[in-house]
Design an enzyme around this catalytic site. Structure first.
Site, PDB file in Angstrom:
ATOM      1  N   ASP A   1       0.872  -1.154   0.000  1.00  0.00           N
ATOM      2  CA  ASP A   1       0.000   0.000   0.000  1.00  0.00           C
ATOM      3  C   ASP A   1       0.928   1.228   0.000  1.00  0.00           C
ATOM      4  OD1 ASP A   1      -2.333   1.675   0.463  1.00  0.00           O
ATOM      5  OD2 ASP A   1      -1.609   1.841   2.523  1.00  0.00           O
TER       6      ASP A   1
ATOM      7  N   ASP B   1      -0.024   5.122   0.948  1.00  0.00           N
ATOM      8  CA  ASP B   1      -0.205   6.100   2.025  1.00  0.00           C
ATOM      9  C   ASP B   1      -0.100   5.443   3.394  1.00  0.00           C
ATOM     10  OD1 ASP B   1      -0.704   8.205   0.200  1.00  0.00           O
ATOM     11  OD2 ASP B   1      -2.787   7.567  -0.002  1.00  0.00           O
TER      12      ASP B   1
END
Length: 245
Positions: free
Chosen positions: A12, A14
């Site tokens: 991922d 952020d």
């Protein structure tokens, strides 16, 4: 114990690879009043659509492509994460394929990766598509077009993308697969893909965020779970992967 010769590391972006949230950071720096408005609208407008709308607003105020790119390059991104990713990719045993799976967008992610020298290390980046038009407007749209067929996720993924389906599609494109999959995530929308991992796989879950809560409350995963709070701990785990082989 089975020797790991090939591994897939899924990131991922952020608060997982980066130490901030790109969607929020841009407006906190360039237009804090729009950032405040986003907090009031986030429950009534789909998030990707809200970011697209907010990007139109800052463009109307005269904010430029250069300002957006400069702001992204300034966003916190820990040097230990850069080292950890680079060293893992450089190691020949195990061989590592890197895959970024994010609800941010292609411009935000690519701009930051390029600024850290990481842009050529990832096999694929699956995210919401974005591009600057000639006027400097950053045009953003959902990965899953709202006017077309929708994904069938029942775990709670956002309408713009099911991360579990996207991980499965990546594995289908890259057969015969990997001895181990490692998923680095933090948010509640990272829960769906980890349910698809096997017992030999691993999630590196950032503490004190949505994914940790869902793992604790809902369970159902077969993979191993390691928790981390700072990027230096991810680097430490990556180094252990290399040392064990």
């Amino acid at each position: 114990m089975t020797t790991i010769k090939t591994q897939l590391v899924v990131f991922d972006f952020d608060w997982s690879m980066a130490d901030q949230d790109t969607d929020r950071w841009i407006f906190e720096v360039l237009a804090p009043d729009i950032r405040r408005k986003m907090k009031t609208l986030k429950d009534s407008i789909q998030w990707t659509d809200l970011i697209a709308q907010s990007l139109q607003e800052i463009h109307a105020r005269g904010r430029t492509r250069e300002e957006i790119e400069h702001t992204l390059r300034q966003m916190p991104f820990h040097p230990a994460m850069v080292r950890g990713i680079t060293n893992l990719k450089d190691a020949s045993n195990p061989t590592t394929t890197l895959f970024c799976l994010s609800n941010a967008n292609s411009v935000f992610i690519n701009t930051i990766l390029e600024s850290k020298g990481l842009q050529n290390l990832f096999e694929e980046i699956v995210t919401n598509p974005a591009e600057f038009d000639p006027s400097g407007l950053l045009k953003l749209r959902r990965r899953v077009d709202p006017s077309g067929p929708q994904h069938s996720c029942a775990v709670g993924c956002s309408p713009n993308m099911c991360k579990g389906e996207e991980l499965a599609a990546f594995l289908e494109r890259h057969k015969p697969g990997y001895d181990r999959i490692v998923y680095v995530g933090d948010g509640s929308n990272d829960f769906c893909p980890i349910l698809r991992l096997r017992s030999q796989d691993m999630v590196l879950c950032r503490r004190f965020r949505g994914l940790e809560g869902r793992i604790s409350r809902e369970g159902g995963h077969q993979c191993q779970v390691k928790y981390w709070a700072g990027a230096w701990e991810v680097e430490e785990i990556f180094n252990q992967f290399i040392e064990k082989n």
